[in-house]
Design a protein around this motif. Sequence first.
Motif, PDB file in Angstrom:
ATOM      1  N   LYS A 262       0.803  -1.217   0.000  1.00 43.13           N
ATOM      2  CA  LYS A 262       0.000   0.000   0.000  1.00 43.13           C
ATOM      3  C   LYS A 262       0.840   1.273   0.000  1.00 43.13           C
ATOM      4  CE  LYS A 262      -1.010   0.671   4.872  1.00 43.13           C
ATOM      5  NZ  LYS A 262      -2.041   0.691   5.878  1.00 43.13           N
ATOM      6  N   PHE A 263       2.060   1.224   0.469  1.00 42.80           N
ATOM      7  CA  PHE A 263       2.909   2.401   0.469  1.00 42.80           C
ATOM      8  C   PHE A 263       3.605   2.590  -0.879  1.00 42.80           C
ATOM      9  CE2 PHE A 263       2.638   1.246   4.995  1.00 42.80           C
ATOM     10  CZ  PHE A 263       2.057   2.419   5.453  1.00 42.80           C
ATOM     11  N   ASN A 264       3.540   1.602  -1.742  1.00 45.68           N
ATOM     12  CA  ASN A 264       4.166   1.691  -3.053  1.00 45.68           C
ATOM     13  C   ASN A 264       3.164   2.058  -4.143  1.00 45.68           C
ATOM     14  OD1 ASN A 264       6.608   0.948  -1.958  1.00 45.68           O
ATOM     15  ND2 ASN A 264       6.193  -1.226  -2.208  1.00 45.68           N
ATOM     16  N   ILE A 265       1.896   2.166  -3.813  1.00 46.53           N
ATOM     17  CA  ILE A 265       0.867   2.473  -4.787  1.00 46.53           C
ATOM     18  C   ILE A 265       0.646   3.979  -4.809  1.00 46.53           C
ATOM     19  CG2 ILE A 265      -1.557   2.165  -5.392  1.00 46.53           C
ATOM     20  CD1 ILE A 265      -1.425  -0.558  -3.996  1.00 46.53           C
TER      21      ILE A 265
END
Length: 175
Positions: free
Chosen positions: A30-33
Amino acid sequence: MGSIGRGIDLIIKQVREKKGSAVSGAKQMKFNIVNEIKLTYSREGNAEKLITNSDDAVEVFRAHFDSSQIDYRESFYALYLNHAHNVLGIKKISESGISATLVDIRIIMQAALLCNASSIIVAHNHPSGSLKPSSEDLKMTGKIRNASEFLNIQLLDHCILTSTEYLSFADEGLL
């Protein structure tokens, strides 16, 4: 039935394990989206209109200003041109109150970059009927000119319109 029951138990166990790993994988990701940005531009309309002077520009602006509102509330538009000074498009930047409108220069430049404009002309109306540029009009024009120069896009003019007349910054030597 014993072997079928064991097969079902094995399938349920595998689904639970995959579900768990999918959830933890999503949490890790979720932190890479990031949100995808989509901008559109269409060349439909008056793309062949040539602007050679302030009269030509004002003709296009008047076609887009709401004539029933021009003496009532202030609006700000930007006209985008290609290298040959043919119209690429026009965009309403803002519409506000009786005596002022907020202009975000980033919105003007965003559209200029989107349509690959070589130059721009901006215009707003004065519901008061006065063609005299305010100090805010002069400051805003300077900011637009600076942003345009930074992006190698030429600010050709800033026009102030009333219902019957207009003032061109370029014609008056105010650019």
